[in-house]
Structures are given as structure tokens and as C-alpha cells.
Enzyme design. Sequence first.
Site, PDB file in Angstrom:
ATOM      1  N   TRP A 125       2.482  -4.157  -5.576  1.00 19.01           N
ATOM      2  CA  TRP A 125       1.557  -5.010  -4.823  1.00 19.01           C
ATOM      3  C   TRP A 125       0.949  -6.095  -5.709  1.00 19.01           C
ATOM      4  O   TRP A 125       0.735  -7.231  -5.292  1.00 19.01           O
ATOM      5  CB  TRP A 125       0.456  -4.167  -4.181  1.00 19.01           C
ATOM      6  N   GLY A 128      -5.194  -5.546   5.301  1.00 23.85           N
ATOM      7  CA  GLY A 128      -4.513  -5.977   6.516  1.00 23.85           C
ATOM      8  C   GLY A 128      -3.035  -5.650   6.446  1.00 23.85           C
ATOM      9  O   GLY A 128      -2.541  -5.101   5.454  1.00 23.85           O
ATOM     10  N   ALA A 150       4.385  -5.639   0.745  1.00 18.76           N
ATOM     11  CA  ALA A 150       4.573  -6.414  -0.478  1.00 18.76           C
ATOM     12  C   ALA A 150       5.867  -7.219  -0.457  1.00 18.76           C
ATOM     13  O   ALA A 150       5.899  -8.384  -0.871  1.00 18.76           O
ATOM     14  CB  ALA A 150       4.567  -5.467  -1.673  1.00 18.76           C
ATOM     15  N   LYS A 178      -5.079   4.690   7.605  1.00 25.53           N
ATOM     16  CA  LYS A 178      -3.796   4.391   8.271  1.00 25.53           C
ATOM     17  C   LYS A 178      -2.620   4.969   7.499  1.00 25.53           C
ATOM     18  O   LYS A 178      -1.574   5.286   8.085  1.00 25.53           O
ATOM     19  CB  LYS A 178      -3.639   2.884   8.474  1.00 25.53           C
ATOM     20  N   ASP A 192      -2.942  -3.092  10.602  1.00 33.10           N
ATOM     21  CA  ASP A 192      -2.377  -2.413   9.437  1.00 33.10           C
ATOM     22  C   ASP A 192      -1.736  -1.092   9.834  1.00 33.10           C
ATOM     23  O   ASP A 192      -0.717  -0.680   9.274  1.00 33.10           O
ATOM     24  CB  ASP A 192      -3.477  -2.181   8.403  1.00 33.10           C
ATOM     25  N   ARG A 220       6.087   3.193   2.347  1.00 32.80           N
ATOM     26  CA  ARG A 220       6.345   4.411   1.573  1.00 32.80           C
ATOM     27  C   ARG A 220       5.775   5.635   2.286  1.00 32.80           C
ATOM     28  O   ARG A 220       6.331   6.725   2.197  1.00 32.80           O
ATOM     29  CB  ARG A 220       5.735   4.278   0.172  1.00 32.80           C
ATOM     30  N   ASN A 221       4.654   5.457   2.972  1.00 28.04           N
ATOM     31  CA  ASN A 221       4.044   6.578   3.682  1.00 28.04           C
ATOM     32  C   ASN A 221       4.923   7.027   4.840  1.00 28.04           C
ATOM     33  O   ASN A 221       5.108   8.226   5.064  1.00 28.04           O
ATOM     34  CB  ASN A 221       2.647   6.176   4.169  1.00 28.04           C
ATOM     35  N   GLU A 243       0.222   6.678  -1.018  1.00 24.39           N
ATOM     36  CA  GLU A 243      -1.231   6.678  -0.911  1.00 24.39           C
ATOM     37  C   GLU A 243      -1.737   7.662   0.143  1.00 24.39           C
ATOM     38  O   GLU A 243      -2.797   8.258  -0.007  1.00 24.39           O
ATOM     39  CB  GLU A 243      -1.749   5.271  -0.592  1.00 24.39           C
TER      40      GLU A 243
END
Length: 322
Positions: free
Chosen positions: A11, A127, A131, A182, A235, A246-247, A272
Amino acid sequence: MKVTIIGFGSWGIPLGCLLHKNGHTVTAWDNAEYIDKLLKTRRNEYLPGAEIPPEIKLTSDVSADAEMFVFACTSRAIGKIAPLFAPFFSREKIVVNTSKGLEEGSGLRISQFLQGLGDAPVAVLSGPSHAEEVLKGIPTTVVAAAEDAATARLVQEVFSCENFRVYTSSDVIGAEIGGAMKNVIALAAGCSDGLGFGDNTKAALITRGIAEITRLGVAMGADERTFAGLSGIGDLIVTCTSRHSRNWRAGFALAEGKSLEAVRAEIGATVEGADTAAAALVLARKYGADMPIIEETNKILFEGKNPRDAVVALMMRERKGE
């Protein structure tokens, strides 16, 4: 402006390239081993095709030579890294948090943690902003939130360009809670897709997910309207529906029967949502917010619950009005 990006990974690099394009003097800080690799290649393995402009200074030396410090490191790392720069925080400088999570040691929102380190005004940039797409110059819109309107406007001015539109907000709590929570809901969305469920299920997770996030945020003092905006539902949508996430990918792999440790190793980058899930549950209980999706996601992550059983548990909850 002179801007230092702290955490120059997947990021930090797009943000650094954006700020460089906008005409700012950019310094990128990270650990010595990683910076040594970047100095040789000026590339990051998680951002194929990304080339770091030679004008961006790469360093592992902690320095005060910045008017704006932009934290783009993970929420897990920020507790160790931010204090290194804290002696240079002052009212003449601005600190911007772009990480989406909670500070691991304290459970605080990251801007809260940063505010406790010095006198510098703190803003949050959040928001729907993958990336990879920001790096390619794909039109993206985010929010700069700060308690002080002048601070939010300055961050807006520094980051805005023809393909990166920045709105301002005074709701720091809402922007950060939306960005952190989120990621946990996106894990559940990935599980849903990994189980082979369809659009109906995904839509339900997104809409009931934003209801949970809103309940918690409002209980913490956020403006309910924030969660209908970019740092809330915006988001959440992008993170729950894209393979860039990735989540989402982590949730998909969990549904395939992989352990959290195996998933982390497979993705090779920070997830995350997994780092935030337990702290999210603590906040939910502290503020009396009903968050069943967050609860079931924690059971999948840390108690080995079968994702399919978690879906059944959600579907068979006590019947109630929307």
C-alpha cells in the site's frame, strides 16, 4: 510538501508513487533488509509491474525531515514503528493513518494510538482503494477524515489528482471503524464463495455486515451516515467482492479446509481481518453491539469451526425484524 511514507509495501508504494506524481518530495521508510532489496530492484513482489521512481528516496533511517508522515504499515506493526517517529511529531506537521485495523497491543483505533504519541494533527485516509488499481491510475475515490477541518482539507489537497478523488469528513471514528471491520466481514464473504454459495449469500453478508459495523460505530460515537459512504459500504463492497482482496482470498482458503497458519503462509502478506477479528469482538462486547457475523468469523479463525456450520448458525438465529 515533504512527505515520508512509513511502511513501503503493497500500500505504501502506490501512495508514494501517487504523491510523487502530484509533485511532492517523497521519502519511503521501512526496515533495513527490505530497503536494501528495494534499492537493488526498485520493485515489490506483491505488486507485479510496479517500478519505484528514482526520485523517491528509500531509507531505513528514522528522520524528522518531513512535513507529513503517512503511516502505511500494518496495524500489527504500527505499535512498534510509530514510536520511532513520535519524537518528531509536532503541531506544525501532519500524521496520516492509512492502515485499516486496530492497534494490536491496546485495541485502540490507530488514530487514537497516534494521537497519544505527540501533538501533531492526525488524519485518516480510507475508502475503497485496492493498491493494484491505485498504482495503475484507475479512478479511485476515498475519504480524508480529521477532527480539524483544515487538516482534512490539507490531506485532500496533497493526495487529490485526476484519478484519485478525496472527500473530507470530520468523522474519524466512523472512517476507521468502517475500514477495520470490513476486513473481518470480507473473510466471511470469502468463506461464502469458497463454500460455493451464490450472489444471494454474498449480498446478505454485505448488507448485514454493514448493519453490524454501523451498530458498533454508532455505539462508539460515529455518525451513522458515514457507514453509507465510501469508508463504510463502499470499502465493504470492494473488499467482499474482489480477488484483489487478501481478506477475501483468506476466507476462500479457510472454506477449503486450510488452517489460518497455512492461509497466512499461502498469501504471503498481511491478512488484516484475521489480525482485527478478536479485537473487534472485544469492542462489540464492550459497547454492547450485536455482531453475529463477527462472532462466527472468530469461531472459524480461532476455534476451528467449520465455515458451513457457521453459516447454519447465522441462518438459524432467533427470527426478528430487520
